[in-house]
Enzyme design. Sequence first.
Site, PDB file in Angstrom:
ATOM      1  N   HIS A   1       0.864  -1.181   0.000  1.00 12.97           N
ATOM      2  CA  HIS A   1       0.000   0.000   0.000  1.00 12.97           C
ATOM      3  C   HIS A   1       0.899   1.230   0.000  1.00 12.97           C
ATOM      4  O   HIS A   1       1.721   1.390   0.901  1.00 12.97           O
ATOM      5  CB  HIS A   1      -0.915  -0.016   1.223  1.00 12.97           C
ATOM      6  CG  HIS A   1      -1.838  -1.190   1.228  1.00 12.97           C
ATOM      7  ND1 HIS A   1      -1.431  -2.447   1.636  1.00 12.97           N
ATOM      8  CD2 HIS A   1      -3.127  -1.302   0.843  1.00 12.97           C
ATOM      9  CE1 HIS A   1      -2.441  -3.283   1.517  1.00 12.97           C
ATOM     10  NE2 HIS A   1      -3.490  -2.617   1.037  1.00 12.97           N
TER      11      HIS A   1
ATOM     12  N   ASP B   1      -6.836 -10.542   0.266  1.00 12.01           N
ATOM     13  CA  ASP B   1      -6.737  -9.117  -0.030  1.00 12.01           C
ATOM     14  C   ASP B   1      -6.225  -8.331   1.181  1.00 12.01           C
ATOM     15  O   ASP B   1      -5.779  -8.907   2.173  1.00 12.01           O
ATOM     16  CB  ASP B   1      -8.080  -8.586  -0.544  1.00 12.01           C
ATOM     17  CG  ASP B   1      -9.169  -8.550   0.523  1.00 12.01           C
ATOM     18  OD1 ASP B   1      -8.880  -8.791   1.718  1.00 12.01           O
ATOM     19  OD2 ASP B   1     -10.325  -8.260   0.162  1.00 12.01           O
ATOM     20  N   SER B   2      -6.316  -7.017   1.101  1.00  6.83           N
ATOM     21  CA  SER B   2      -5.814  -6.136   2.160  1.00  6.83           C
ATOM     22  C   SER B   2      -6.479  -6.391   3.506  1.00  6.83           C
ATOM     23  O   SER B   2      -5.891  -6.139   4.554  1.00  6.83           O
ATOM     24  CB  SER B   2      -6.033  -4.673   1.772  1.00  6.83           C
ATOM     25  OG  SER B   2      -5.398  -4.396   0.549  1.00  6.83           O
TER      26      SER B   2
END
EC number: 2.3.1.251
Length: 195
Positions: free
Chosen positions: A67, A110-111
């Site tokens: 990120h 995922d995140s």
Amino acid sequence: MRLTLTSRSRLFVLSSLLFISTFDVLSAQAAPANTAPSFWQRAGDNLSDTWHHWQSQDLYVPVMTWHNRWTYDKEKTDRYNERPWGAGYGVSRLDCDGDWHSLYMMAFKDSFNKWEPIGGYGYEKRWRPLEDQDFQLGLGFTAGVTLRDNWNYIPLPVLLPMASLSYQRLSFQATYIPGTYNNGNVFFAWLRWQF
């Protein structure tokens, strides 16, 4: 571990098959002999050729998510998952110019550490900058469908840039998901092994 198909995962599979079959139908509608094929005709031909005449099978292994620290608050990035465990499978081919085409499906964490499936078409223009033709650089795009937990697993279309560094059968491929502050702006990378 038992794999069960929920109504959402069935919807994802059907969306992916519809995506492929739509371009298969488009490629069957040939352009007149004296005109250059349209963008849609070329896209349909490439999808159809990759689906019917693939040259290799591919194993995908997600290796990193990052990120962008300039676009996120630290408390957000501290909570996010940046180890996208998962795997994928695809088929691919090189065209007459040596460019890469692929159809693939992959699932990864995922995140938010939730499963995210993605499937679609990938294209890369390939360059061989050294005398060693086994070393290649690629630049292209991927277009497909993904499903995310934070979107209630509704099929979402994706069109993303893609780049790669390859040697023989192993490729390091990556994309960047653009976004706004605290949303998107994610570098995602995976290894692809041809067999």
